[in-house]
Design an enzyme around this catalytic site. Sequence first.
Site, short mmCIF file in Angstrom:
data_model
loop_
_atom_site.label_atom_id
_atom_site.label_comp_id
_atom_site.label_asym_id
_atom_site.label_seq_id
_atom_site.Cartn_x
_atom_site.Cartn_y
_atom_site.Cartn_z
N ARG A 271 26.49 37.76 37.86
CA ARG A 271 25.25 38.20 38.49
C ARG A 271 24.34 36.99 38.81
NH1 ARG A 271 23.72 41.04 32.99
NH2 ARG A 271 22.64 39.35 31.91
N GLU B 298 22.39 35.08 37.52
CA GLU B 298 21.87 34.59 36.26
C GLU B 298 22.61 33.29 35.93
OE1 GLU B 298 20.68 37.49 33.58
OE2 GLU B 298 19.76 35.98 32.32
N ASP C 120 23.12 32.39 23.33
CA ASP C 120 24.53 32.69 23.52
C ASP C 120 25.39 31.50 23.10
OD1 ASP C 120 22.66 34.01 25.27
OD2 ASP C 120 24.32 34.94 26.34
N GLU D 15 29.04 42.30 27.88
CA GLU D 15 27.69 42.09 27.37
C GLU D 15 27.28 43.23 26.45
OE1 GLU D 15 24.78 42.04 30.52
OE2 GLU D 15 23.39 40.85 29.30
C1 BGC Z 1 21.23 37.03 29.28
C2 BGC Z 1 21.56 36.86 27.83
C3 BGC Z 1 20.44 36.05 27.26
C4 BGC Z 1 19.25 36.98 27.33
C5 BGC Z 1 18.04 36.57 26.60
C6 BGC Z 1 20.02 37.90 29.36
O1 BGC Z 1 19.65 38.23 30.63
O2 BGC Z 1 22.29 37.51 30.00
O3 BGC Z 1 22.81 36.54 27.53
O4 BGC Z 1 20.66 35.47 26.05
O5 BGC Z 1 18.96 37.34 28.65
O6 BGC Z 1 17.79 37.58 25.79
#
Ligand code: BGC
Length: 895
Positions: A481, A483, A490, A748
């Site tokens: 996506r 992002e 992570d 996820e």
């Molecule tokens: C991400 C996560 C990240 C989080 C923060 C999300 O949008 O995909 O993996 O750690 O935001 O809480």
Amino acid sequence: MIMLALAHNTTAAAQLKATSLRCEYRTNPLAMDVAKPRLSWIVESSKRGTIQTAYEIFVASDPKILGEGRGDLWESGKVEGDQNTQIAYAGKSLQTRKQCFWKVRIWDNHGNISPFSAIASWRMGLLTGADWTGSWIGLAGDTSRDLRPDPFVRKEFNVQKGIRRATAYIITRGLFIASLNGSRIGHDVLSPEWTDYRKRIQYLTYDVTPQIKKGANCVGIIIGDGWYSGFVGFGKLPNNYGSQTSALMQLHIEFADGTEEVIATDQSWRGSFGPILSSDLLMGEEYDARLEMNGWDKPGFNDKRWQPVAVYPKPTARLVPLPTEPVRITQLLKPRRITEPKKGIFVIDLGQNIAGFVRLKVHGKAGREITMRHAEVLNPDGTIYTTNLRRAKATEKYTLGGKGIESYEPHFTFHGFRYVEVTGYPGKPAMDAITGCAINTDLPITGSFGCSDKIVNQLVSNISWSQRGNFISIPTDCPQRDERLGWMGDAQIFVRTAAFDMDVSSFMTKWMYDVVDAQSPDGAFMDTSPFVDKNGTFGAPGWGDAGIIVPWNIYRCYGDTRMIDDHFEAMERWMQYMAEANPDFIRKNRLNNNYGDWLSIDAETPKDLLATAFWAYDARLMVDMASATGRTEAQQKYEAVFDSVKSAFQKAYISADGKIHGATQTGYVLALAFNLMPDDLRQAAAQFIIDDIKAKKGHLSTGFIGVKYLNPVLTETGHADVAYQLLFNKTFPSWGFPITQGATTIWERWDGWTTDKGFQDPGMNSFNHYSMGSVGEWLYRHVAGIDLGEKPGYKEIIVHPRVTEQLSHVSASYSSPQGVIKSEWAQKKGRFTFNVAIPANTVATIYVPAKSPDVVRESGKPVKDSPELIFVRHENGCAVFKAGSGAYRFESVLH
Ligand code: BGC
């Protein structure tokens, strides 16, 4: 006497060897900017119980000098000891582009001397600003447009004399693909990758000697937007670091007669826009093959209609060599199935969710347009589901040139996908019309794990594929996506699992520069690194803490103290950032985007509890790292911080019976894992977790943060059976559940898609997120039982499998910095077999599951016949041995 000495040496040669020579974790790297590069090798010996007792290194500017038994740059002399990694070069100071050849020989505790190793090498990079004589060139495009065409630039040059060696250094604000005389330079993709381009830009170095010829030559570069000026993250606009792409290249040609010539980018180069109409990491690529400029990167091409290039100002950023392996295509995948859910719309299933792109093969008329859209999952009607990609279009548009069979792969983009929807294809695509190209930072694969349970094996495969898909230049959350950011939470949760699967030492070395580059002036680590303005949140507990946790893990796994030295000050500033705002040692201030135990299942852990637990953990790791690098004062300081935070934590959150505030699995697990539970309450606390799992009908409820520690804590508190129960669980929420729904990567959310409910919230529903895959660490450390002892870098090894009736066999190996460690166990009707390999120059503690010590045999004989094994004790159903290196075949009886 002479005869005897000869005989001695010959046997030695067969028994003792120094192999796998590496410099800064890499094999023969071409550009180093580290003044004292660290050298390492692996000790190999066919004899058990081998320890290196001394080494001698020779470094020379020419292999001939090494051949004469000399090192004109450095001769270490015979150095006593068992060190074989992290040995800092200590010879003459090394100038720009200096080439260094080296070899080593070693001595062992059996009186052997190894022969000299094969010769390895490294080269220094361009170390000073003055070494960069070329100009930054590009083509002024329409920077007001979001997506714009990619420039091609070229230069012809003549070579008159015999060539000894040619090296290309290439760096761009943007991405590049370079070629020489019509063939690609290197086979990396997305170079020079992602850094904060305002602070640091990486160059790549290639040995191009075979690609240059006498006479006319041509060099060409295509420049793409990438992270520099394309869309990044969920920011609404492109141009995060700049809007005008540019390239700098220097081709250093050394001639046989000792002279040298540099072909560098300058205003004499010419440029043109071409077939790449637009290319963006998130949006995809548009390519019109009718606009191809055949032969543009070969000599003799007519570039009259090309324009002179523009020269752009030099960046103020540091120019550094890529300190890790580049991103490459690491696997090709053939389609499993082609369907046609709607007339003329074909959906190709690669059978595996990957990150990368596809290669298209097609034959058709000029001007025909083929559209390829990428998706991780399908709708119930067999069409692709793309809502979860949010703003990422992940679409390639290819217009045919019409000249025979055409082959196309995009240049500067990648997608997270398993399915490709193809429209506009002439006829039905054949099975070979599409090839999946999986890309990732091309690190050595170090782990393998297999067992008798299919779902667990699929889990291991899913973890490993999620690591690949998210180790593309930096550790990301997801590859599909809009992002794909360097989410620190992570990364820290997954780093230990990652280090089993691949050698991540150089990758994390690179990323820690990003982390520290991103640190705020007041000491906050960002939630994502590299820094992107629009996504620049910072300081979140469990996320910012990665700035401490990652270096500590790299220290533990690779014995790397330089990473600690390089970033100790930055880590101290982070510690200070927390301390300043929280004088009573409860971390409740400066938490900003406080995500907590992200994505937990109806079990919200109090956020200040989680934050304080991580503060204590950071302090504990600082103690360790200070002690590893001889920082006595800092060690004492952080011991005191740890004690204060621990006692504040106990006071605030733990009651007399061991119950924890909020009573979530994650709360208990963190308190236990970070050593915050009073010793006498550990069992009680563990029991609360067990009871909670029972109350949830055998389910976990941990989110991103807690999940990593859950099974290790259960195992270490004596509840491996419950950890196994969670592992084998196939109902929501569990690792097994997504697999029953067809997952080929870690999701996820445990319920990203289910047969009953369909898709989860499309606003946040990635099917390739490694975080929940942090259980990989437990599979290696506790199921196979391959673990670190007290000394870092696998100098001391623990092999301690936890046997369960539900597995008849497990077979794992890990290529540690010391060599391959193996643990293979099998059981049948209470009889246990256990093959263990311990690399030379290490010692191990091996736990052999056995009802009593006297039922253990090794290589068909009583253990007492193996002098390398020393029985220590019988503990929790295991006979424990101290062992030297070697391969062992144990047999025992379990009950
Ligand atoms: C991400 C996560 C990240 C989080 C923060 C999300 O949008 O995909 O993996 O750690 O935001 O809480």
